[in-house]
Design a protein around this motif. Structure first.
Motif, PDB file in Angstrom:
ATOM      1  N   VAL A  26       0.834  -1.206   0.000  1.00 12.38           N
ATOM      2  CA  VAL A  26       0.000   0.000   0.000  1.00 12.38           C
ATOM      3  C   VAL A  26       0.868   1.256   0.000  1.00 12.38           C
ATOM      4  O   VAL A  26       0.656   2.174  -0.797  1.00 12.38           O
ATOM      5  CB  VAL A  26      -0.963   0.004   1.205  1.00 12.38           C
ATOM      6  N   GLU A  27       1.842   1.298   0.904  1.00  7.00           N
ATOM      7  CA  GLU A  27       2.653   2.514   1.036  1.00  7.00           C
ATOM      8  C   GLU A  27       3.578   2.704  -0.160  1.00  7.00           C
ATOM      9  O   GLU A  27       3.572   3.773  -0.793  1.00  7.00           O
ATOM     10  CB  GLU A  27       3.473   2.480   2.323  1.00  7.00           C
ATOM     11  N   HIS A  28       4.389   1.707  -0.462  1.00 11.46           N
ATOM     12  CA  HIS A  28       5.450   1.898  -1.449  1.00 11.46           C
ATOM     13  C   HIS A  28       5.017   1.539  -2.873  1.00 11.46           C
ATOM     14  O   HIS A  28       5.427   2.195  -3.828  1.00 11.46           O
ATOM     15  CB  HIS A  28       6.677   1.084  -1.038  1.00 11.46           C
ATOM     16  N   GLY A  29       4.162   0.520  -2.982  1.00 12.23           N
ATOM     17  CA  GLY A  29       3.722   0.109  -4.301  1.00 12.23           C
ATOM     18  C   GLY A  29       2.659   1.006  -4.891  1.00 12.23           C
ATOM     19  O   GLY A  29       2.584   1.176  -6.111  1.00 12.23           O
ATOM     20  N   ILE A  30       1.810   1.590  -4.009  1.00 11.79           N
ATOM     21  CA  ILE A  30       0.694   2.413  -4.491  1.00 11.79           C
ATOM     22  C   ILE A  30       0.894   3.885  -4.130  1.00 11.79           C
ATOM     23  O   ILE A  30       0.965   4.742  -5.007  1.00 11.79           O
ATOM     24  CB  ILE A  30      -0.643   1.895  -3.918  1.00 11.79           C
ATOM     25  N   MET A  31       0.995   4.191  -2.848  1.00 13.30           N
ATOM     26  CA  MET A  31       1.000   5.593  -2.434  1.00 13.30           C
ATOM     27  C   MET A  31       2.274   6.320  -2.838  1.00 13.30           C
ATOM     28  O   MET A  31       2.241   7.535  -3.068  1.00 13.30           O
ATOM     29  CB  MET A  31       0.783   5.692  -0.922  1.00 13.30           C
ATOM     30  N   ARG A  32       3.383   5.594  -2.905  1.00 13.09           N
ATOM     31  CA  ARG A  32       4.632   6.222  -3.329  1.00 13.09           C
ATOM     32  C   ARG A  32       4.930   5.929  -4.794  1.00 13.09           C
ATOM     33  O   ARG A  32       6.047   6.141  -5.248  1.00 13.09           O
ATOM     34  CB  ARG A  32       5.785   5.776  -2.436  1.00 13.09           C
ATOM     35  N   GLY A  33       3.931   5.466  -5.515  1.00 17.33           N
ATOM     36  CA  GLY A  33       4.061   5.310  -6.958  1.00 17.33           C
ATOM     37  C   GLY A  33       5.038   4.249  -7.412  1.00 17.33           C
ATOM     38  O   GLY A  33       5.600   4.344  -8.504  1.00 17.33           O
ATOM     39  N   GLY A  34       5.259   3.223  -6.586  1.00 14.38           N
ATOM     40  CA  GLY A  34       6.172   2.158  -6.979  1.00 14.38           C
ATOM     41  C   GLY A  34       7.623   2.465  -6.695  1.00 14.38           C
ATOM     42  O   GLY A  34       8.514   2.071  -7.461  1.00 14.38           O
ATOM     43  N   ARG A  35       7.875   3.156  -5.587  1.00 16.45           N
ATOM     44  CA  ARG A  35       9.255   3.420  -5.170  1.00 16.45           C
ATOM     45  C   ARG A  35       9.654   2.465  -4.056  1.00 16.45           C
ATOM     46  O   ARG A  35       8.841   2.079  -3.228  1.00 16.45           O
ATOM     47  CB  ARG A  35       9.411   4.858  -4.675  1.00 16.45           C
ATOM     48  N   SER A  36      10.926   2.105  -4.020  1.00 17.49           N
ATOM     49  CA  SER A  36      11.429   1.195  -3.004  1.00 17.49           C
ATOM     50  C   SER A  36      11.443   1.865  -1.636  1.00 17.49           C
ATOM     51  O   SER A  36      11.607   3.086  -1.516  1.00 17.49           O
ATOM     52  CB  SER A  36      12.852   0.749  -3.364  1.00 17.49           C
ATOM     53  N   LYS A  37      11.288   1.042  -0.590  1.00 14.22           N
ATOM     54  CA  LYS A  37      11.434   1.555   0.772  1.00 14.22           C
ATOM     55  C   LYS A  37      12.905   1.745   1.119  1.00 14.22           C
ATOM     56  O   LYS A  37      13.225   2.333   2.149  1.00 14.22           O
ATOM     57  CB  LYS A  37      10.768   0.617   1.769  1.00 14.22           C
ATOM     58  N   TYR A  38      13.767   1.222   0.266  1.00 10.64           N
ATOM     59  CA  TYR A  38      15.207   1.378   0.455  1.00 10.64           C
ATOM     60  C   TYR A  38      15.722   2.404  -0.568  1.00 10.64           C
ATOM     61  O   TYR A  38      15.013   2.810  -1.473  1.00 10.64           O
ATOM     62  CB  TYR A  38      15.909   0.037   0.277  1.00 10.64           C
ATOM     63  N   GLY A  39      16.948   2.831  -0.400  1.00  7.83           N
ATOM     64  CA  GLY A  39      17.526   3.757  -1.365  1.00  7.83           C
ATOM     65  C   GLY A  39      17.133   5.198  -1.160  1.00  7.83           C
ATOM     66  O   GLY A  39      17.235   6.014  -2.079  1.00  7.83           O
ATOM     67  N   LEU A  40      16.637   5.539   0.042  1.00  8.38           N
ATOM     68  CA  LEU A  40      16.352   6.928   0.418  1.00  8.38           C
ATOM     69  C   LEU A  40      15.286   7.583  -0.462  1.00  8.38           C
ATOM     70  O   LEU A  40      15.223   8.803  -0.577  1.00  8.38           O
ATOM     71  CB  LEU A  40      17.626   7.778   0.405  1.00  8.38           C
TER      72      LEU A  40
ATOM     73  N   VAL B 149      11.955   9.710   9.271  1.00  7.35           N
ATOM     74  CA  VAL B 149      11.368   9.416   7.952  1.00  7.35           C
ATOM     75  C   VAL B 149      11.858  10.388   6.889  1.00  7.35           C
ATOM     76  O   VAL B 149      11.848  10.060   5.697  1.00  7.35           O
ATOM     77  CB  VAL B 149       9.823   9.412   8.004  1.00  7.35           C
ATOM     78  N   CYS B 150      12.274  11.572   7.305  1.00  9.17           N
ATOM     79  CA  CYS B 150      12.804  12.539   6.337  1.00  9.17           C
ATOM     80  C   CYS B 150      14.102  12.042   5.719  1.00  9.17           C
ATOM     81  O   CYS B 150      14.428  12.393   4.574  1.00  9.17           O
ATOM     82  CB  CYS B 150      13.015  13.893   7.003  1.00  9.17           C
ATOM     83  N   LEU B 151      14.860  11.236   6.466  1.00  6.40           N
ATOM     84  CA  LEU B 151      16.067  10.621   5.923  1.00  6.40           C
ATOM     85  C   LEU B 151      15.721   9.397   5.092  1.00  6.40           C
ATOM     86  O   LEU B 151      16.224   9.237   3.978  1.00  6.40           O
ATOM     87  CB  LEU B 151      17.003  10.220   7.062  1.00  6.40           C
ATOM     88  N   TRP B 152      14.861   8.536   5.622  1.00 10.42           N
ATOM     89  CA  TRP B 152      14.520   7.313   4.901  1.00 10.42           C
ATOM     90  C   TRP B 152      13.961   7.595   3.516  1.00 10.42           C
ATOM     91  O   TRP B 152      14.197   6.830   2.587  1.00 10.42           O
ATOM     92  CB  TRP B 152      13.488   6.513   5.693  1.00 10.42           C
ATOM     93  N   PHE B 153      13.207   8.698   3.394  1.00  9.98           N
ATOM     94  CA  PHE B 153      12.525   9.007   2.124  1.00  9.98           C
ATOM     95  C   PHE B 153      12.901  10.403   1.635  1.00  9.98           C
ATOM     96  O   PHE B 153      12.068  11.127   1.099  1.00  9.98           O
ATOM     97  CB  PHE B 153      11.015   8.877   2.300  1.00  9.98           C
ATOM     98  N   VAL B 154      14.162  10.756   1.795  1.00 14.37           N
ATOM     99  CA  VAL B 154      14.595  12.103   1.448  1.00 14.37           C
ATOM    100  C   VAL B 154      14.298  12.420  -0.019  1.00 14.37           C
ATOM    101  O   VAL B 154      13.999  13.568  -0.382  1.00 14.37           O
ATOM    102  CB  VAL B 154      16.095  12.297   1.775  1.00 14.37           C
TER     103      VAL B 154
END
Length: 244
Positions: A107-121, A196-201
């Motif tokens: 839900v979070e990374h595949g849909i809400m973040r448009g298919g971005r990895s939870k890794y790689g900032l 979270v600002c670092l994890w998803f900078v």
């Protein structure tokens, strides 16, 4: 908001108002009422029924925020042992939508973040598929990181979202969370911000995007360019952290 009583027989995928069904689910979770009719309706929906959340950004944003937060609370309640392993918790089946079993990561990374990895900032694509087609994906919105609650102590409080006011409510949630967590040290011109600002900078547009948000919300002086420090995340299990 009115809601039919728990367990009513007429709550099916064919007659649920899809723009509000996730909000109703979250409200039932908060009130500790029966959720199975709404969960079943979500599971039995099809692409036609869910067209509002695929074609209207605000409807989709509100829908998935509410789905994620409701699903998290149900997972914490029904399978609390999973939280001992964050890898298992975020990858476990949390909710079924349109016949597709979804994890919180889906839900979070595949849909809400448009298919971005939870890794790689926040800069890398997500290789795993959700099972839902690309029409469900949203453009990344960094404000969701101050609205999604994964059950940890450092998570923001849970609010309910409506399509018509989702942007205003997200603005309020962002401002409230940063007001509680940001610490500016004028002597050293540095600022502490949530982890979270670092994890998803990358979602924020890099460090300059984080600073722009802090300027906008008057968390740092407009003429400063502070260095960023990131608070440690408190992963203490903290269910039912609803906003007052």
């Amino acid at each position: 908001m009115t809601d039919a009583g728990p367990g009513t027989a007429d709550e099916s995928a064919s007659d649920v108002r899809w723009r509000t069904v996730a909000r109703r689910l979250l409200e039932r979770v908060r009130r500790e009422e029966e959720t199975e009719p709404l969960l079943r309706a979500l599971a039995e929906a099809d692409d036609v029924a869910l067209s509002p959340i695929r074609t209207d950004r605000r409807a989709g944003l509100a829908f998935w925020l509410n789905v994620y937060n409701a699903a998290t609370q149900l997972l914490l309640e029904r399978r609390p042992e999973l939280f001992e392993s964050r890898l298992r918790f975020f990858r476990a089946h949390a909710v079924t939508v349109a016949g597709v079993d979804l994890s919180l990561d889906d839900v979070e990374h595949g849909i809400m973040r448009g298919g971005r990895s939870k890794y790689g900032l926040g800069y890398l694509p997500r290789l795993a598929r959700t099972g839902l087609d690309g029409s469900y994906r949203l453009e990344p919105d960094p404000r969701i990181h101050f609205a999604l609650n994964c059950g940890a102590a450092s998570c923001p409080a849970v609010l309910a979202y409506d399509p018509e006011t989702v942007d205003e409510t997200l603005d309020d949630a962002t401002a409230a969370h940063l007001d509680r967590t940001v610490e500016y040290d004028a002597d050293h011109n540095r600022v502490r911000v949530p982890r979270v600002c670092l994890w998803f900078v990358g979602d924020f547009g890099g460090p300059s995007g984080i600073r722009a948000l802090l300027y906008e919300l008057e968390q740092v002086p407009p003429d400063s360019s502070p260095s960023l420090r990131f608070e440690e995340y408190d992963w203490t299990r903290t269910p039912r952290k609803f906003a007052d």
